[in-house]
Enzyme design. Structure first.
Site, PDB file in Angstrom:
ATOM      1  N   LYS A  77      22.706  -4.720  68.269  1.00  0.00           N
ATOM      2  CA  LYS A  77      23.976  -4.126  67.857  1.00  0.00           C
ATOM      3  C   LYS A  77      23.867  -3.399  66.522  1.00  0.00           C
ATOM      4  CE  LYS A  77      26.854  -6.681  70.907  1.00  0.00           C
ATOM      5  NZ  LYS A  77      25.961  -7.707  71.487  1.00  0.00           N
TER       6      LYS A  77
HETATM    7  C1  LIG Z   1      25.926  -7.943  72.793  1.00  0.00           C
HETATM    8  C2  LIG Z   1      24.697  -8.545  73.326  1.00  0.00           C
HETATM    9  C3  LIG Z   1      24.340  -8.416  74.673  1.00  0.00           C
HETATM   10  C4  LIG Z   1      25.244  -7.716  75.674  1.00  0.00           C
HETATM   11  O1  LIG Z   1      25.367  -6.339  75.426  1.00  0.00           O
HETATM   12  P1  LIG Z   1      26.585  -5.507  76.049  1.00  0.00           P
HETATM   13  O2  LIG Z   1      26.474  -4.150  75.513  1.00  0.00           O
HETATM   14  O3  LIG Z   1      27.823  -6.216  75.630  1.00  0.00           O
HETATM   15  O4  LIG Z   1      26.409  -5.577  77.544  1.00  0.00           O
HETATM   16  C5  LIG Z   1      23.140  -8.954  75.080  1.00  0.00           C
HETATM   17  N1  LIG Z   1      22.326  -9.607  74.212  1.00  0.00           N
HETATM   18  C6  LIG Z   1      22.630  -9.752  72.918  1.00  0.00           C
HETATM   19  C7  LIG Z   1      21.701 -10.473  72.025  1.00  0.00           C
HETATM   20  C8  LIG Z   1      23.816  -9.220  72.420  1.00  0.00           C
HETATM   21  O5  LIG Z   1      24.119  -9.359  71.128  1.00  0.00           O
END
Ligand SMILES: *Cc1c(COP(=O)(O)O)cnc(C)c1O
Length: 462
Positions: free
Chosen positions: A112
């Site tokens: 993220k």
């Molecule tokens: C947010 C997240 C996901 C999922 O991603 P999306 O874009 O919400 O599908 C998977 N793994 C981790 C470690 C995350 O932080």
């Protein structure tokens, strides 16, 4: 470049407006009116470029004239300067034909950061130019919130409030949100689960008096700017494995469908992606839906991959919009039915979805087993989310097409689950080794819209 809402009645916006707004005023999500195309020659030319230059070339057409070329280059440079790896998104080989895209070298150790660091810099440039301030409110299953706080802490024109489900996130995730001391940072521990936090966030955006009063802005994964930032690493990794001359496939640990939707955008721009595979944990609404069982909410069951503990996947609305031929009224109706528990996907739309996405799921036991097996086979220590991706990808491998699994977080972000599965306690990278010693600061709040709105109004820093 113009952006339209999936529900059809919100104003058409440019990139800056869509980014600063987040959720559309009709409750929908913004999508580009048309998808810019990259030719094979333009994709070929990405080979050997820095991550930042690739990011510039891939994202530029979506931004329009909102930022000058130089300003946009500077924004990208600042966004990724704090990453702990020179390649930003290094690709590692895991097995024959199977690669791991490491997306956890940012400041909060999850993918993220790629989107949030960029959004932080874009907000700062746009708001200081306009002389405005905004209140960012987010809901997090753990990683979005820490990434948002890290991206916005100390920025002048922004207060950032993050709601997280009390007691349901890992200690590292919590500490990353509760230890920053800047007065514009507010961590809110909500008595509820992630879906509750996400629902309260939607309520705030639909309360126009509050929304306009505090100048609410959203940076959850529905924000178009975030999806866009994630498109870049599909290009950088595919090109390093031979695209556009060779097709590649991706498997993506999925919760809110933002990351995998970015892959779909890359494919729509012309990147030769054979398969996009959605990997879910036991909270498998997406896997059930893509298997033809309709989209029906279940109870969210806490897992060792908490960032994927989601039963309503907000970005899936964008996929449905395209599957229903961009007919907004159809989406409005589906989302009404979802409020009452769920909906069936029409035969035609299901065929479109299945032509773009495959899916699989991993149980808790399968996830732990895959952490141990991968360590034994390759020496890689995976976080539980990435292990779900690797497990599902292994089932989908086809000879001749490289599979890239997205490693979405660093194992040290989920030390208890990783140690239980592998016997190894994953250490934090040196740059954040003192996280467990820093003092924490948070507010405990009820799962109640009125109380949350009051809390936010009373705690604004300006
Ligand atoms: C947010 C997240 C996901 C999922 O991603 P999306 O874009 O919400 O599908 C998977 N793994 C981790 C470690 C995350 O932080």
């Amino acid at each position: 470049m113009r952006y339209i809402s999936t529900r059809g009645t919100a104003p058409v916006l440019n990139f800056e407006e869509a980014m600063l707004t987040g959720l559309a005023r009709d409750g929908g999500l913004y999508v580009p009116e048309t998808i810019p195309q990259m030719t094979a020659a333009e994709i070929s030319a990405l080979e050997g470029l820095s991550y930042e230059e690739t990011a510039y070339r891939v994202m530029r057409p979506f931004v329009g004239d909102v930022f000058s070329d130089d300003a946009f280059r500077e924004i990208i440079g600042r966004a990724y300067a704090g990453f702990g790896h020179a390649a930003r998104a290094p690709l590692k080989q895991l097995d024959q034909g199977h690669f791991l895209l490491e997306l956890f070298h940012g400041p909060t150790l999850a993918f993220k950061d790629f989107a949030m660091q960029l959004i932080g810099q874009m907000f700062q440039t746009a708001l200081s130019r306009k002389g405005e301030r905004v209140t960012i409110v987010g809901a997090t299953s753990g990683d979005t919130g820490s990434a948002a706080i890290e991206a916005f802490r100390g920025l002048e024109n922004v207060d950032v409030f993050i709601m997280y489900p009390h007691g349901r996130i890992s200690e590292v995730q919590r500490r990353q949100m509760t230890t920053p001391q800047e007065s514009n940072v507010h961590a809110l521990a909500v008595d509820g689960d992630f879906d509750d936090c996400q629902a309260r966030l939607k309520d705030m955006f639909n309360d126009f008096e509050f929304r306009d009063g505090v100048r609410l802005a959203g940076v959850n994964s529905i924000n178009w700017g975030r999806v866009l930032a994630q498109v870049v690493y599909y290009f950088s990794s595919a090109v390093s494995l031979g695209a556009p001359h060779r097709g590649v496939s991706f498997t993506v640990p999925t919760g809110n469908f933002g990351d995998i939707f970015a892959g779909y955008i890359a494919k729509s721009m012309g990147l030769p992606i054979d398969e996009l595979v959605v990997a879910t944990n036991q909270n498998d609404i997406l896997h059930r839906c893509l298997s033809g069982q309709g989209y029906h909410k279940g109870e969210t069951v806490p897992s060792i991959s908490p960032s994927m503990d989601i039963q309503v996947s907000s970005n899936f609305e964008r996929a449905l919009f395209d599957a229903y031929d961009r007919e907004a009224p159809a989406i409005v109706q589906l989302m009404d039915e979802l409020k009452a528990g769920g909906f069936e996907v029409s035969q035609g739309a299901l065929q479109v979805l299945q032509s773009h996405y495959r899916s699989g799921r991993a149980s808790e036991a399968e996830t732990s087993a895959k952490i141990a097996a991968t360590l034994a086979a390759s020496g890689e220590l995976l976080c539980p989310h990435s292990a779900i991706g690797v497990k599902v990808a292994d089932e989908q491998l086809t000879a001749g097409t490289p599979m890239i699994t997205l490693a979405t977080a660093h194992p040290a972000k989920f030390p208890a689950a990783v140690e239980k599965a592998s016997g190894i306690h994953p250490p934090l990278p040196a740059r954040m080794a003192d996280l467990y010693e820093r003092p924490e600061r948070m507010s405990r709040v009820p799962n109640d819209l009125g109380a949350l709105k009051d809390h936010i109004r009373e705690n604004l820093s300006a």
